[in-house]
Scaffold this motif. Structure first.
Motif, PDB file in Angstrom:
ATOM      1  N   SER A  34       0.827  -1.212   0.000  1.00 31.53           N
ATOM      2  CA  SER A  34       0.000   0.000   0.000  1.00 31.53           C
ATOM      3  C   SER A  34       0.857   1.255   0.000  1.00 31.53           C
ATOM      4  CB  SER A  34      -0.921   0.030   1.226  1.00 31.53           C
ATOM      5  OG  SER A  34      -1.807  -1.041   1.199  1.00 31.53           O
ATOM      6  N   VAL A  37       1.906   3.779  -3.139  1.00 29.40           N
ATOM      7  CA  VAL A  37       1.099   4.782  -3.851  1.00 29.40           C
ATOM      8  C   VAL A  37       1.975   5.978  -4.200  1.00 29.40           C
ATOM      9  CG1 VAL A  37      -1.064   4.097  -2.718  1.00 29.40           C
ATOM     10  CG2 VAL A  37       0.274   5.984  -1.782  1.00 29.40           C
ATOM     11  N   ASP A  39       3.574   9.289  -4.026  1.00 26.66           N
ATOM     12  CA  ASP A  39       3.840  10.065  -2.807  1.00 26.66           C
ATOM     13  C   ASP A  39       4.940  11.078  -3.115  1.00 26.66           C
ATOM     14  OD1 ASP A  39       4.393  11.009  -0.253  1.00 26.66           O
ATOM     15  OD2 ASP A  39       4.894   9.050   0.583  1.00 26.66           O
ATOM     16  N   GLY A 106      -5.049   7.457  -0.568  1.00 30.11           N
ATOM     17  CA  GLY A 106      -4.614   6.435  -1.516  1.00 30.11           C
ATOM     18  C   GLY A 106      -4.128   5.178  -0.816  1.00 30.11           C
ATOM     19  N   VAL A 107      -3.390   5.355   0.256  1.00 32.49           N
ATOM     20  CA  VAL A 107      -2.905   4.208   1.033  1.00 32.49           C
ATOM     21  C   VAL A 107      -4.101   3.425   1.593  1.00 32.49           C
ATOM     22  CG1 VAL A 107      -1.705   3.528   3.162  1.00 32.49           C
ATOM     23  CG2 VAL A 107      -0.652   5.159   1.596  1.00 32.49           C
ATOM     24  N   MET A 110      -5.860   1.631  -1.284  1.00 32.64           N
ATOM     25  CA  MET A 110      -5.025   0.538  -1.770  1.00 32.64           C
ATOM     26  C   MET A 110      -5.041  -0.630  -0.771  1.00 32.64           C
ATOM     27  SD  MET A 110      -3.047  -0.435  -4.279  1.00 32.64           S
ATOM     28  CE  MET A 110      -2.439   1.032  -5.079  1.00 32.64           C
TER      29      MET A 110
END
Length: 177
Positions: A34, A37, A39, A106-107, A110
């Motif tokens: 995860s 993503v 970053d 997003g983390v 994911m």
């Protein structure tokens, strides 16, 4: 072999899950994946907290306090594992706060996809109390941190109905400029 697009297309939220849950060790490779993503500046402006057992009961009390209720909320008891998603803002002149929050989101998303792919039911829960003082205190958040919500994680019931999902009209969602 299952293709990623098929896994993502099949994803759904599971509002009811069994008491089964992944172990801490089961989570580690999923969290590591995860963290891949996008970053900007690799700030990792997020962290995750596992809530199991009595930590869920403490959260129920904090939610009740935030909402002015006398009885602890039973919401955190709906899954045996809750994963709190914490935005942990970093001072950076290139990466604004909104972009750091997007990374944390997003983390979380994911991780929910990876948990689903691993066979777990997941629901991302939020609420106005995520920003309340009692809930912040219970999670021991720093001044530069706030809570996006929790992933409720558990087993998928054997007799669970997968339900029908409306098809997505992709053509209506994307246009050439």
């Amino acid at each position: 072999m299952t293709r990623l697009v098929d896994v993502v297309a099949a994803r759904r939220s599971w509002s009811r899950v069994t008491a089964d849950a992944p172990t801490h060790e089961d989570l580690l490779p999923l969290v590591a994946a995860s963290a891949r993503v996008a970053d900007h500046s690799a700030l990792r402006p997020w962290r995750l907290l596992e809530l199991r057992g009595s930590a869920r009961e403490k959260l129920g009390k904090a939610i009740a306090k935030a909402e002015g209720d006398d009885s602890p909320s039973s919401k955190p008891l709906r899954a045996s594992l809750l994963i709190a998603i914490v935005v942990s803002l970093k001072k950076n002149s290139k990466v604004p706060a909104w972009e750091q929050e997007a990374v944390a989101s997003g983390v979380a998303h994911m991780l929910s996809l990876l948990l689903y792919d691993a066979g777990w039911g997941v629901l991302w829960r939020t609420g106005s109390y995520t920003r309340s003082k009692p809930v912040r205190k219970m999670h021991k958040l720093g001044k530069n941190e706030y809570l996006l919500g929790w992933l409720y994680v558990g087993g998928i019931p054997e007799n669970a109905k997968t339900g029908s999902r409306k098809p997505i009209d992709a053509e209506s969602l994307i246009r050439e400029l």
